[in-house]
Design a protein around this motif. Structure first.
Motif, PDB file in Angstrom:
ATOM      1  N   GLU A  41      23.474  -1.331   3.278  1.00 50.45           N
ATOM      2  CA  GLU A  41      22.522  -1.767   2.260  1.00 50.45           C
ATOM      3  C   GLU A  41      21.715  -2.968   2.772  1.00 50.45           C
ATOM      4  O   GLU A  41      20.495  -3.012   2.655  1.00 50.45           O
ATOM      5  N   PHE A  42      22.420  -3.904   3.365  1.00 51.83           N
ATOM      6  CA  PHE A  42      21.806  -5.118   3.901  1.00 51.83           C
ATOM      7  C   PHE A  42      20.729  -4.766   4.939  1.00 51.83           C
ATOM      8  O   PHE A  42      19.587  -5.207   4.857  1.00 51.83           O
ATOM      9  N   SER A  43      21.092  -3.923   5.892  1.00 50.58           N
ATOM     10  CA  SER A  43      20.139  -3.615   6.965  1.00 50.58           C
ATOM     11  C   SER A  43      19.000  -2.716   6.468  1.00 50.58           C
ATOM     12  O   SER A  43      17.870  -2.837   6.936  1.00 50.58           O
ATOM     13  N   THR A  44      19.299  -1.830   5.501  1.00 54.15           N
ATOM     14  CA  THR A  44      18.246  -0.971   4.959  1.00 54.15           C
ATOM     15  C   THR A  44      17.186  -1.804   4.235  1.00 54.15           C
ATOM     16  O   THR A  44      15.985  -1.634   4.441  1.00 54.15           O
ATOM     17  N   ILE A  45      17.653  -2.747   3.401  1.00 54.75           N
ATOM     18  CA  ILE A  45      16.700  -3.576   2.657  1.00 54.75           C
ATOM     19  C   ILE A  45      15.908  -4.467   3.604  1.00 54.75           C
ATOM     20  O   ILE A  45      14.702  -4.661   3.438  1.00 54.75           O
ATOM     21  N   MET A  46      16.562  -4.946   4.650  1.00 57.22           N
ATOM     22  CA  MET A  46      15.870  -5.799   5.619  1.00 57.22           C
ATOM     23  C   MET A  46      14.735  -5.020   6.285  1.00 57.22           C
ATOM     24  O   MET A  46      13.622  -5.522   6.435  1.00 57.22           O
ATOM     25  N   LEU A  47      15.006  -3.767   6.652  1.00 53.06           N
ATOM     26  CA  LEU A  47      13.975  -2.930   7.272  1.00 53.06           C
ATOM     27  C   LEU A  47      12.848  -2.604   6.290  1.00 53.06           C
ATOM     28  O   LEU A  47      11.669  -2.678   6.640  1.00 53.06           O
ATOM     29  N   ARG A  48      13.246  -2.275   5.048  1.00 50.49           N
ATOM     30  CA  ARG A  48      12.234  -1.951   4.033  1.00 50.49           C
ATOM     31  C   ARG A  48      11.339  -3.159   3.761  1.00 50.49           C
ATOM     32  O   ARG A  48      10.132  -3.033   3.563  1.00 50.49           O
ATOM     33  N   LEU A  49      11.942  -4.330   3.739  1.00 51.55           N
ATOM     34  CA  LEU A  49      11.197  -5.580   3.545  1.00 51.55           C
ATOM     35  C   LEU A  49      10.123  -5.716   4.620  1.00 51.55           C
ATOM     36  O   LEU A  49       8.947  -5.941   4.346  1.00 51.55           O
ATOM     37  N   LYS A  50      10.541  -5.519   5.854  1.00 52.94           N
ATOM     38  CA  LYS A  50       9.640  -5.694   6.991  1.00 52.94           C
ATOM     39  C   LYS A  50       8.529  -4.639   6.998  1.00 52.94           C
ATOM     40  O   LYS A  50       7.398  -4.914   7.363  1.00 52.94           O
ATOM     41  N   GLU A  51       8.869  -3.437   6.571  1.00 54.53           N
ATOM     42  CA  GLU A  51       7.888  -2.353   6.603  1.00 54.53           C
ATOM     43  C   GLU A  51       6.932  -2.371   5.418  1.00 54.53           C
ATOM     44  O   GLU A  51       5.805  -1.918   5.519  1.00 54.53           O
ATOM     45  N   ASN A  52       7.389  -2.891   4.272  1.00 58.67           N
ATOM     46  CA  ASN A  52       6.593  -2.738   3.053  1.00 58.67           C
ATOM     47  C   ASN A  52       5.933  -3.995   2.500  1.00 58.67           C
ATOM     48  O   ASN A  52       4.988  -3.909   1.726  1.00 58.67           O
ATOM     49  N   VAL A  53       6.458  -5.161   2.859  1.00 61.88           N
ATOM     50  CA  VAL A  53       5.845  -6.364   2.295  1.00 61.88           C
ATOM     51  C   VAL A  53       4.657  -6.777   3.152  1.00 61.88           C
ATOM     52  O   VAL A  53       4.751  -6.841   4.364  1.00 61.88           O
ATOM     53  N   ARG A  54       3.543  -6.966   2.486  1.00 68.49           N
ATOM     54  CA  ARG A  54       2.312  -7.307   3.209  1.00 68.49           C
ATOM     55  C   ARG A  54       1.537  -8.339   2.397  1.00 68.49           C
ATOM     56  O   ARG A  54       2.021  -8.815   1.375  1.00 68.49           O
ATOM     57  N   PHE A  55       0.309  -8.635   2.807  1.00 68.78           N
ATOM     58  CA  PHE A  55      -0.517  -9.566   2.052  1.00 68.78           C
ATOM     59  C   PHE A  55      -1.325  -8.798   1.024  1.00 68.78           C
ATOM     60  O   PHE A  55      -1.881  -7.739   1.325  1.00 68.78           O
ATOM     61  N   CYS A  56      -1.414  -9.347  -0.194  1.00 70.59           N
ATOM     62  CA  CYS A  56      -2.257  -8.754  -1.236  1.00 70.59           C
ATOM     63  C   CYS A  56      -3.699  -8.690  -0.726  1.00 70.59           C
ATOM     64  O   CYS A  56      -4.193  -9.644  -0.135  1.00 70.59           O
ATOM     65  N   ARG A  57      -4.346  -7.553  -0.947  1.00 72.69           N
ATOM     66  CA  ARG A  57      -5.708  -7.358  -0.452  1.00 72.69           C
ATOM     67  C   ARG A  57      -6.659  -8.420  -1.002  1.00 72.69           C
ATOM     68  O   ARG A  57      -7.577  -8.862  -0.330  1.00 72.69           O
ATOM     69  N   GLN A  58      -6.407  -8.861  -2.223  1.00 75.92           N
ATOM     70  CA  GLN A  58      -7.342  -9.767  -2.871  1.00 75.92           C
ATOM     71  C   GLN A  58      -7.057 -11.244  -2.644  1.00 75.92           C
ATOM     72  O   GLN A  58      -7.947 -12.011  -2.349  1.00 75.92           O
ATOM     73  N   CYS A  59      -5.776 -11.642  -2.773  1.00 71.98           N
ATOM     74  CA  CYS A  59      -5.487 -13.083  -2.746  1.00 71.98           C
ATOM     75  C   CYS A  59      -4.600 -13.514  -1.586  1.00 71.98           C
ATOM     76  O   CYS A  59      -4.359 -14.701  -1.408  1.00 71.98           O
ATOM     77  N   LYS A  60      -4.092 -12.559  -0.802  1.00 77.44           N
ATOM     78  CA  LYS A  60      -3.210 -12.840   0.344  1.00 77.44           C
ATOM     79  C   LYS A  60      -1.824 -13.332  -0.068  1.00 77.44           C
ATOM     80  O   LYS A  60      -1.080 -13.850   0.750  1.00 77.44           O
ATOM     81  N   ASN A  61      -1.484 -13.147  -1.339  1.00 75.98           N
ATOM     82  CA  ASN A  61      -0.118 -13.395  -1.781  1.00 75.98           C
ATOM     83  C   ASN A  61       0.780 -12.330  -1.149  1.00 75.98           C
ATOM     84  O   ASN A  61       0.299 -11.261  -0.795  1.00 75.98           O
ATOM     85  N   LEU A  62       2.068 -12.598  -1.034  1.00 75.97           N
ATOM     86  CA  LEU A  62       2.972 -11.557  -0.538  1.00 75.97           C
ATOM     87  C   LEU A  62       3.110 -10.475  -1.597  1.00 75.97           C
ATOM     88  O   LEU A  62       3.194 -10.760  -2.783  1.00 75.97           O
ATOM     89  N   SER A  63       3.114  -9.213  -1.164  1.00 74.81           N
ATOM     90  CA  SER A  63       3.178  -8.117  -2.120  1.00 74.81           C
ATOM     91  C   SER A  63       3.733  -6.868  -1.454  1.00 74.81           C
ATOM     92  O   SER A  63       3.597  -6.686  -0.248  1.00 74.81           O
ATOM     93  N   ASP A  64       4.372  -6.001  -2.253  1.00 76.11           N
ATOM     94  CA  ASP A  64       4.784  -4.717  -1.677  1.00 76.11           C
ATOM     95  C   ASP A  64       3.879  -3.601  -2.183  1.00 76.11           C
ATOM     96  O   ASP A  64       4.176  -2.423  -2.022  1.00 76.11           O
ATOM     97  N   THR A  65       2.771  -4.004  -2.813  1.00 73.61           N
ATOM     98  CA  THR A  65       1.738  -3.045  -3.210  1.00 73.61           C
ATOM     99  C   THR A  65       0.392  -3.588  -2.732  1.00 73.61           C
ATOM    100  O   THR A  65       0.312  -4.748  -2.317  1.00 73.61           O
ATOM    101  N   ASP A  66      -0.656  -2.774  -2.840  1.00 70.98           N
ATOM    102  CA  ASP A  66      -1.974  -3.171  -2.358  1.00 70.98           C
ATOM    103  C   ASP A  66      -2.448  -4.487  -3.006  1.00 70.98           C
ATOM    104  O   ASP A  66      -2.917  -5.390  -2.327  1.00 70.98           O
TER     105      ASP A  66
END
Ligand SMILES: [Zn+2]
Length: 197
Positions: A41-66
């Motif tokens: 669980e620990f390693s899966t979430i760590m990988l998902r975090l790295k793959e899915n968290v990015r900068f918000c398109r509008q404000c550059k806040n951290l986000s896992d959606t556009d």
């Protein structure tokens, strides 16, 4: 002293901020003594975090959606933008629960010592957004240290011709300190007493 794999894992944890050798050893023994599912669980979430968290398109806040949660929240005041140096500062202001506008995260501050100039801070993007979204007020919440003040001054000069209200967070946060470490009440007062520039 330890088996090679144990030693290698300890060395990985020591690379993490705030983790010393002793803590790293404790984490590795904790992993070894707990069921395999926990590590999976620990390693899966760590990988998902790295793959899915990015900068918000509008404000550059951290986000896992556009667009991030603040940008998609219909109850926010979209005519006010608070400019912060990074995500931790945004979170600190959100915790006060008193700011209802939206944000722009600079992802840094002007720092000649580190070779970071105004062009590295996407202030052009900020300017475009202010024009496109008919923003009425920009609250500059950069740190009250040399880099933060330099950044605030530069942003003010860039945005002045737009004729909008520009304010700077005020009382309470000591010079040379950081928005990130200000306590809740100090930051609340600081936002409430922001002064127009
Ligand atoms: Zn956003």
């Amino acid at each position: 002293m330890y088996p090679k794999l144990v030693e290698e894992m300890i060395e990985q944890f020591v690379k993490l901020p705030g983790i010393g050798r002793r803590s790293a050893e404790r984490i590795v023994f904790w992993l070894l003594s707990n069921p395999k599912e926990q590590t999976t669980e620990f390693s899966t979430i760590m990988l998902r975090l790295k793959e899915n968290v990015r900068f918000c398109r509008q404000c550059k806040n951290l986000s896992d959606t556009d667009l991030c949660r603040v940008c998609t929240d219909q109850h926010r005041d979209r005519a006010t933008i608070c400019v912060v140096e990074d995500h931790k500062h945004l979170i600190a202001i959100e915790r006060t629960g008193t700011y209802k506008g939206v944000y722009f995260v600079l992802l840094g501050a002007i720092s000649p010592a580190d070779g970071r100039g105004p062009d590295d801070l996407k202030i052009y993007e900020l300017r475009e957004r202010i024009i496109a979204e008919k923003i009425k007020e920009v609250v500059i919440a950069t740190d009250p240290d040399t880099e933060g003040e330099m950044t605030a001054l530069h942003i003010t000069n860039e945005l002045r011709p737009l004729g909008i209200k520009i304010s700077r967070i005020g009382l309470g946060i000591p010079m040379g300190s950081s928005v990130e470490y200000a306590d809740l009440s100090t930051l609340t007062v600081s936002m409430a007493t922001r002064r127009e520039l």
